[in-house]
Design a protein around this motif. Sequence first.
Motif, mmCIF file in Angstrom:
data_model
loop_
_atom_site.group_PDB
_atom_site.id
_atom_site.type_symbol
_atom_site.label_atom_id
_atom_site.label_comp_id
_atom_site.label_asym_id
_atom_site.label_seq_id
_atom_site.Cartn_x
_atom_site.Cartn_y
_atom_site.Cartn_z
ATOM 1 N N GLY A 256 0.817 -1.212 0.000
ATOM 2 C CA GLY A 256 0.000 0.000 0.000
ATOM 3 C C GLY A 256 0.843 1.252 0.000
ATOM 4 O O GLY A 256 2.074 1.208 -0.190
ATOM 5 N N LEU A 257 0.185 2.398 0.242
ATOM 6 C CA LEU A 257 0.852 3.700 0.311
ATOM 7 C C LEU A 257 0.553 4.325 1.664
ATOM 8 O O LEU A 257 -0.572 4.233 2.180
ATOM 9 N N SER A 258 1.554 4.952 2.259
ATOM 10 C CA SER A 258 1.385 5.560 3.574
ATOM 11 C C SER A 258 0.410 6.725 3.506
ATOM 12 O O SER A 258 0.137 7.285 2.437
ATOM 13 N N GLY A 259 -0.136 7.069 4.675
ATOM 14 C CA GLY A 259 -1.111 8.147 4.701
ATOM 15 C C GLY A 259 -1.406 8.614 6.110
ATOM 16 O O GLY A 259 -0.557 8.500 7.011
ATOM 17 N N ALA A 260 -2.622 9.108 6.314
ATOM 18 C CA ALA A 260 -3.028 9.645 7.620
ATOM 19 C C ALA A 260 -4.478 9.289 7.907
ATOM 20 O O ALA A 260 -5.228 10.105 8.459
ATOM 21 N N THR A 261 -4.882 8.056 7.563
ATOM 22 C CA THR A 261 -6.262 7.637 7.826
ATOM 23 C C THR A 261 -6.382 7.107 9.250
ATOM 24 O O THR A 261 -5.416 6.644 9.845
ATOM 25 N N GLY A 262 -7.588 7.164 9.805
ATOM 26 C CA GLY A 262 -7.813 6.681 11.164
ATOM 27 C C GLY A 262 -7.486 7.747 12.184
ATOM 28 O O GLY A 262 -7.545 8.952 11.916
ATOM 29 N N ASN A 263 -7.111 7.328 13.381
ATOM 30 C CA ASN A 263 -6.820 8.235 14.492
ATOM 31 C C ASN A 263 -5.347 8.640 14.465
ATOM 32 O O ASN A 263 -4.486 7.945 15.000
ATOM 33 N N VAL A 264 -5.039 9.763 13.830
ATOM 34 C CA VAL A 264 -3.651 10.219 13.696
ATOM 35 C C VAL A 264 -3.572 11.729 13.885
ATOM 36 O O VAL A 264 -4.579 12.441 13.843
ATOM 37 N N THR A 265 -2.341 12.215 14.072
ATOM 38 C CA THR A 265 -2.101 13.663 14.137
ATOM 39 C C THR A 265 -1.341 14.139 12.913
ATOM 40 O O THR A 265 -1.104 15.342 12.758
ATOM 41 N N GLY A 266 -0.931 13.201 12.052
ATOM 42 C CA GLY A 266 -0.200 13.556 10.842
ATOM 43 C C GLY A 266 0.164 12.304 10.078
ATOM 44 O O GLY A 266 0.013 11.178 10.575
ATOM 45 N N PRO A 267 0.625 12.434 8.825
ATOM 46 C CA PRO A 267 0.965 11.256 8.015
ATOM 47 C C PRO A 267 2.169 10.489 8.566
ATOM 48 O O PRO A 267 3.172 11.093 8.937
ATOM 49 N N HIS A 268 2.038 9.197 8.622
ATOM 50 C CA HIS A 268 3.129 8.297 9.035
ATOM 51 C C HIS A 268 2.685 6.850 8.802
ATOM 52 O O HIS A 268 1.513 6.591 8.486
ATOM 53 N N LEU A 269 3.607 5.915 8.985
ATOM 54 C CA LEU A 269 3.256 4.486 8.936
ATOM 55 C C LEU A 269 3.348 3.916 10.340
ATOM 56 O O LEU A 269 4.404 3.950 10.974
ATOM 57 N N HIS A 270 2.236 3.392 10.830
ATOM 58 C CA HIS A 270 2.235 2.678 12.112
ATOM 59 C C HIS A 270 2.520 1.214 11.793
ATOM 60 O O HIS A 270 1.806 0.578 11.012
ATOM 61 N N PHE A 271 3.574 0.651 12.418
ATOM 62 C CA PHE A 271 4.023 -0.715 12.112
ATOM 63 C C PHE A 271 4.079 -1.537 13.384
ATOM 64 O O PHE A 271 4.641 -1.105 14.396
ATOM 65 N N GLU A 272 3.480 -2.743 13.338
ATOM 66 C CA GLU A 272 3.498 -3.650 14.487
ATOM 67 C C GLU A 272 3.948 -5.050 14.082
ATOM 68 O O GLU A 272 3.785 -5.466 12.930
ATOM 69 N N ILE A 273 4.454 -5.803 15.063
ATOM 70 C CA ILE A 273 4.690 -7.246 14.949
ATOM 71 C C ILE A 273 3.861 -7.903 16.045
ATOM 72 O O ILE A 273 3.905 -7.479 17.209
ATOM 73 N N ARG A 274 3.086 -8.934 15.670
ATOM 74 C CA ARG A 274 2.169 -9.587 16.607
ATOM 75 C C ARG A 274 2.347 -11.101 16.616
ATOM 76 O O ARG A 274 2.889 -11.680 15.665
ATOM 77 N N THR A 275 1.850 -11.721 17.675
ATOM 78 C CA THR A 275 1.837 -13.187 17.740
ATOM 79 C C THR A 275 0.545 -13.761 17.157
ATOM 80 O O THR A 275 0.454 -14.952 16.879
ATOM 81 N N THR A 276 -0.469 -12.907 17.007
ATOM 82 C CA THR A 276 -1.729 -13.273 16.367
ATOM 83 C C THR A 276 -2.091 -12.136 15.414
ATOM 84 O O THR A 276 -1.458 -11.073 15.459
ATOM 85 N N PRO A 277 -3.104 -12.292 14.568
ATOM 86 C CA PRO A 277 -3.455 -11.195 13.677
ATOM 87 C C PRO A 277 -4.203 -10.061 14.379
ATOM 88 O O PRO A 277 -4.502 -9.033 13.756
ATOM 89 N N ASP A 278 -4.498 -10.217 15.661
ATOM 90 C CA ASP A 278 -5.363 -9.276 16.362
ATOM 91 C C ASP A 278 -4.612 -8.317 17.292
ATOM 92 O O ASP A 278 -3.499 -8.602 17.758
ATOM 93 N N TYR A 279 -5.254 -7.206 17.571
ATOM 94 C CA TYR A 279 -4.737 -6.202 18.499
ATOM 95 C C TYR A 279 -4.534 -6.815 19.889
ATOM 96 O O TYR A 279 -5.320 -7.653 20.338
#
Length: 297
Positions: A256-279
């Motif tokens: 995809g392409l980075s942006g500022a959708t959802g709950n943000v204060t400015g454009p960036h990429l939020h990146f996570e590593i998880r043990t399951t697909p869920d929050y």
Amino acid sequence: MPAKGKHRRPKFLRLPRSIAVAGTGGAALALPLMGAVCAHAAAPAAAVPAVVQKVTTVSVSAGGAAEKAAPKTYVVKAGDTLAKIADRQHVSGGWKKLYADNRAVVGADPTVIRPGLKLTIGGQGATPSSASAATPTSVRPAVAAASATRTAAATAAKAADAGYTLPVEGATIGTGYKVPGSMWSSGYHTGVDFVVPTGTTVRSVAAGTVVSAGWGGAYGNQVVVQHADGRYSQYAHMSALTVSAGQAVTEGQQVGLSGATGNVTGPHLHFEIRTTPDYGSDLDPVAYLRAHGVVVA
């Protein structure tokens, strides 16, 4: 009157081939020879039913064995691996046998299976060819097992050699992992923020399968990818998505392409590593990347 001292040659009556004459005190008995012949011919025929009965018994027995070995279907769930499934379903031969029976469904990489995939448990993955059918029964299982082991080992080795990369190039980290704050429902930041302008290409950090792609509430447009080691990477707040759920991706492939959708204060990429697909199942994403040889600024 015949001449003295000479005997007349007796004349014998020619009898039909089916009649024999036997003398019994001057009386003659006519015996049908064909009856005797038929009696002798009937003897071998009497053995036929026994042979037929034996064949029928073997056929029924084989059918009963086939019914006992009837395969069943297992639907892959999130977080499943072939090893886990083989262990829970008591698959003789483990994950290698399970993969060999379902190679056509799973694909070339046994370490990547997606939720919803239907696997056959206790079945036979490939139809035997005429050559394998001619192979002695005692030899075929050993040959098949050796072949499956070599194939699975080669595939696993290939997957282990797969590389990792940064999700965005040339970016610096803004908010780090586990930074505390009331703005997050968990009480801390569950990933890292790469500061990049809207429209920056976002890449999958490793090969895997997309398990979700779409709107993620506070995360805005997001993508979640399952990797060979059973971990999941999440890419959030994107302005556009270029993959869909169920799609296989390679290391460095655009998601995809980075942006500022959802709950943000400015454009960036939020990146996570998880043990399951869920929050809520987050791990330190920077430590994860570094453990796989990725240099993170």
